[in-house]
Design a protein around this motif. Structure first.
Motif, PDB file in Angstrom:
ATOM      1  N   LYS A  26      23.819  54.170  38.907  1.00 10.59           N
ATOM      2  CA  LYS A  26      24.518  53.697  39.794  1.00 10.59           C
ATOM      3  C   LYS A  26      23.978  54.350  41.219  1.00 10.59           C
ATOM      4  N   GLY A  27      23.765  53.402  42.232  1.00 14.98           N
ATOM      5  CA  GLY A  27      23.320  53.725  43.460  1.00 14.98           C
ATOM      6  C   GLY A  27      22.125  54.413  43.361  1.00 14.98           C
ATOM      7  N   ALA A  28      21.301  54.396  42.647  1.00 11.61           N
ATOM      8  CA  ALA A  28      19.891  54.725  42.612  1.00 11.61           C
ATOM      9  C   ALA A  28      18.931  53.580  42.526  1.00 11.61           C
ATOM     10  N   VAL A  29      17.809  53.629  43.183  1.00 11.74           N
ATOM     11  CA  VAL A  29      16.850  52.836  43.232  1.00 11.74           C
ATOM     12  C   VAL A  29      16.444  52.168  41.866  1.00 11.74           C
ATOM     13  N   PRO A  30      16.345  50.946  41.469  1.00 11.61           N
ATOM     14  CA  PRO A  30      16.081  49.862  42.549  1.00 11.61           C
ATOM     15  C   PRO A  30      17.574  49.167  42.844  1.00 11.61           C
ATOM     16  N   HIS A  31      18.651  49.822  42.570  1.00  9.52           N
ATOM     17  CA  HIS A  31      20.095  49.376  42.585  1.00  9.52           C
ATOM     18  C   HIS A  31      20.378  49.578  43.995  1.00  9.52           C
ATOM     19  N   VAL A  32      19.535  49.635  44.977  1.00 10.75           N
ATOM     20  CA  VAL A  32      20.150  49.807  46.407  1.00 10.75           C
ATOM     21  C   VAL A  32      19.524  48.427  47.300  1.00 10.75           C
ATOM     22  N   THR A  33      20.051  47.735  47.922  1.00 11.20           N
ATOM     23  CA  THR A  33      19.680  46.424  48.744  1.00 11.20           C
ATOM     24  C   THR A  33      20.155  46.385  50.173  1.00 11.20           C
ATOM     25  N   GLY A  34      19.599  45.635  50.741  1.00 14.37           N
ATOM     26  CA  GLY A  34      20.151  45.049  52.223  1.00 14.37           C
ATOM     27  C   GLY A  34      19.679  46.332  53.051  1.00 14.37           C
ATOM     28  N   ALA A  35      20.704  46.309  53.851  1.00 16.00           N
ATOM     29  CA  ALA A  35      20.589  47.519  54.993  1.00 16.00           C
ATOM     30  C   ALA A  35      20.537  48.870  54.446  1.00 16.00           C
ATOM     31  N   ASP A  36      21.294  48.906  53.229  1.00  8.69           N
ATOM     32  CA  ASP A  36      21.247  50.263  52.519  1.00  8.69           C
ATOM     33  C   ASP A  36      19.570  50.770  52.118  1.00  8.69           C
ATOM     34  N   HIS A  86      11.019  44.668  55.915  1.00 10.92           N
ATOM     35  CA  HIS A  86      12.220  43.932  55.950  1.00 10.92           C
ATOM     36  C   HIS A  86      12.087  42.495  55.235  1.00 10.92           C
ATOM     37  N   TYR A  87      11.233  41.690  55.808  1.00  8.32           N
ATOM     38  CA  TYR A  87      10.993  40.300  54.982  1.00  8.32           C
ATOM     39  C   TYR A  87      10.473  40.596  53.621  1.00  8.32           C
ATOM     40  N   ALA A  88       9.557  41.581  53.378  1.00  6.25           N
ATOM     41  CA  ALA A  88       8.916  41.789  52.344  1.00  6.25           C
ATOM     42  C   ALA A  88      10.004  42.193  51.051  1.00  6.25           C
ATOM     43  N   LEU A  89      10.688  43.130  51.557  1.00  5.89           N
ATOM     44  CA  LEU A  89      11.410  43.872  50.581  1.00  5.89           C
ATOM     45  C   LEU A  89      13.045  43.830  50.602  1.00  5.89           C
ATOM     46  N   SER A  90      13.679  42.887  51.558  1.00 12.49           N
ATOM     47  CA  SER A  90      14.953  42.929  51.718  1.00 12.49           C
ATOM     48  C   SER A  90      15.506  41.320  51.999  1.00 12.49           C
ATOM     49  N   SER A  91      16.597  41.060  51.778  1.00 18.63           N
ATOM     50  CA  SER A  91      17.061  39.827  51.659  1.00 18.63           C
ATOM     51  C   SER A  91      17.573  39.408  52.965  1.00 18.63           C
ATOM     52  N   GLY A  92      17.988  40.042  53.768  1.00 22.85           N
ATOM     53  CA  GLY A  92      18.895  39.842  54.919  1.00 22.85           C
ATOM     54  C   GLY A  92      17.794  38.897  56.100  1.00 22.85           C
ATOM     55  N   ASP A  93      18.481  38.167  56.501  1.00 24.85           N
ATOM     56  CA  ASP A  93      17.928  37.086  57.551  1.00 24.85           C
ATOM     57  C   ASP A  93      16.736  36.571  56.835  1.00 24.85           C
TER      58      ASP A  93
END
Length: 566
Positions: free
Chosen positions: A79-89, A103-110
């Motif tokens: 819980k709370g460990a990578v890879p279970h951290v997403t977005g701005a966190d 940001h684009y490659a690894l995260s879903s935002g925008d």
């Protein structure tokens, strides 16, 4: 005297200074100026051994869009460990600037806006360019394919994996392991594996009748002499094959995690003089973490199956675990200092395959085009358009699966629809045409018939509870690495911290608002049943018919699942 464990931990902590993991460096630089191929490929060569890792390509020969998940919940110790951290966190954790290439490659935002700015990713011809550049720098680098390669596209389905085998052979891997490949059937697998010019590894692939290693076709390991070091690569195929996929397609084989046998294999290769032990794994990341804490003597685990892309390896004891994403979106390079029979240090880079930045390898590009040429008109036929971002990744729903469920309900005249929580499948951004190839990219499999049957409310709950335990059981060895089955026409509440049988409640039929009654029958349509003899049209035909009728697709936000305890 510093211990090996302390040395590795120190190396990890000092990565920003030593460049042990250099993803963040190019990302921040590229946020300020145009991204170049040289920046993506820059690497300070280290040590005497190089590993190149690719995994979970899922039949994607050409560049695609692929959105990372916005929800990836960890449970228990994870819980709370990578890879279970997403977005701005996630971006904060790794020091990633908003709007940057990473940001684009690894995260879903925008995602839609950034996709238009940075373009598509992947393509095996671009991966070839990266692999060739690494080999130019380190000619004896070892290229390892983590599996889920011969599956997931129109051409792969219609050639029974031959298109992927032909193109991957041009990349000259040194070894691979397997998962979805086995759904081609054991006879086809044998035909393909016997023709491979590289090793097909699986220490946990056993003869089902005799419970003995199937080592004639799938040896447990292979040795490589590189950089003056003796390197053993041990294969670990997906352990849950007969549970997650139809066992009747490969009845000769059994799988499992088989920690004891893995320990025996590690001890065996060490006894034969291995200076470095690498596990090429399709376990899934959390399972690999647990295995690393149980089996001693593993230096590197190259992790696959759960599609995680991490800009730095994770250290468990003295083992580093590398996660290289999926769908051809990344290539990992790991340089190692191997001396005196041990790993003394490492340097790592997760290389994103920005297809507008990396030039395609001409020979591989021509080979890809030749493989696709017989199917060109079928692949390119436009079925409709989308006004919505279509994606799959996420623990509970993705808009592609919402669309598939909508198609099942409408085309199969059902009350409720179920779509499997698989993680493969590219994304489409608003304004794109939807081609037949796009539909196959999210539906193609060898058991894709769309069933229609009656189920009681009680049985539907049993299905949901069973799948939920595969995801949210606190013990990673009871997790299969997929996401929650997608549901159309029905809402529910899930408390992920409850035990099996008690997680699902408040099941509601959306069209009437009434509660799902345990003893009442409901018409349920779904696909990807593991049962032999399933009847119904192929799911891609169901989805194509629905999209043709819609013309332009609009998928509303899905708020039908209420998650407690995340």
């Amino acid at each position: 005297m510093i211990s090996r464990r302390d040395f590795l931990q120190t190396s990890m902590a000092a990565s920003a200074i030593l460049g042990a993991s250099s993803f963040g460096n190019w990302a921040k630089l590229a946020a300020q100026q145009a991204l170049t191929q040289d920046q993506l490929l820059q690497f300070d060569t280290f040590g005497n051994v190089s590993l190149i890792h690719i995994t979970d390509i899922h039949g994607q020969l050409k560049p695609i869009y692929f959105r990372e998940p916005s929800i990836n919940i960890g449970v228990g110790d994870n819980k709370g460990a990578v890879p279970h951290v997403t977005g701005a966190d996630f971006r904060k954790l790794y020091g990633i600037d908003d709007g940057s290439p990473s940001h684009y490659a690894l995260s879903s935002g925008d995602f839609s806006a950034l996709a238009q700015a940075y373009g598509k990713v992947g393509g095996l011809d671009r991966m070839a360019t990266v692999i060739n550049a690494i080999r130019a720098d380190r000619p004896d680098a070892i290229l390892l394919d983590g599996g889920d390669t011969w599956h997931g596209s129109y051409t792969c389905y219609h050639t029974q994996g031959q298109d992927m085998v032909n193109v991957m052979n041009a990349l000259k891997p040194d070894a691979m392991t397997f998962h979805w490949e086995f759904t081609l059937g054991s006879a086809r697998m044998q035909e393909l594996v016997e023709g491979l010019p590289f090793a097909a590894l699986g220490q946990n692939i056993f003869d089902a009748e005799w419970d003995e290693p199937a080592s004639d076709l799938y040896p447990p390991y292979k040795f490589f002499e590189r950089g003056g070091a003796k390197i053993a690569v041990i294969g670990q195929a997906f352990p849950y094959m007969p549970i997650a996929n139809p066992g009747w397609m490969f009845p000769e084989y059994s799988f499992g995690i088989r920690d004891e046998n893995m320990q025996d294999m590690v001890d065996e290769v060490r006894g034969q003089g291995a200076d470095l032990v690498v596990v090429l794994s399709h376990n899934g990341f959390d399972v690999d973490k647990k295995m690393a804490g149980i089996v001693s003597g593993i230096d590197v685990i190259l992790s696959g199956h759960t599609h995680d892309a991490l800009p730095e390896p994770v250290l468990v004891g003295e083992t580093i675990i590398v996660a290289s994403g999926s769908n051809g979106k990344f290539v990992s390079r790991v340089d190692l200092d191997v001396r005196d029979g041990r790993m003394m240090g490492f340097r790592h880079k997760l290389i994103p395959i920005f297809s507008d930045v990396i030039a395609p390898d001409k020979e591989v590009a021509a080979l890809i085009d030749a493989e696709r040429a017989p199917f060109k008109s079928e692949l390119e036929e436009v079925i409709g358009q989308t006004e919505s971002l279509l994606y799959r990744r996420g623990n509970f729903n993705g808009s592609w699966d919402d669309l598939i469920c909508e198609a099942l309900i409408e085309e199969r005249e059902a009350d409720i629809a179920m779509s499997p929580g698989v993680r493969w499948g590219p994304s489409l951004i608003p304004g794109q045409d939807i081609t037949r190839e796009d539909i196959f990219n999210v539906t193609s499999m060898t058991y894709g018939k769309a069933y229609r049957s009656e189920m009681t409310g009680e049985f539907i709950k049993v299905i949901l509870e069973d799948v939920a335990d595969n995801i949210f059981n606190p013990d990673p060895y009871y997790q299969q690495g997929g996401d929650m089955v997608r549901i159309g026409g029905m809402g529910y509440r899930i408390d992920i911290n409850q035990p099996q049988g008690s997680r699902i409640s408040d099941m509601t039929l959306l069209k009437t608002g009434e509660a799902i009654h345990p003893e009442k029958n409901y018409v349920v349509a779904g696909w990807a049943s593991v049962n032999e003899g399933t009847e119904g049209p192929q799911i891609w035909d169901v989805v194509e018919s629905h999209i043709r009728k819609q013309g332009t697709v609009r998928v509303a936000p899905n708020e039908s699942v209420k998650v407690i305890g995340a």
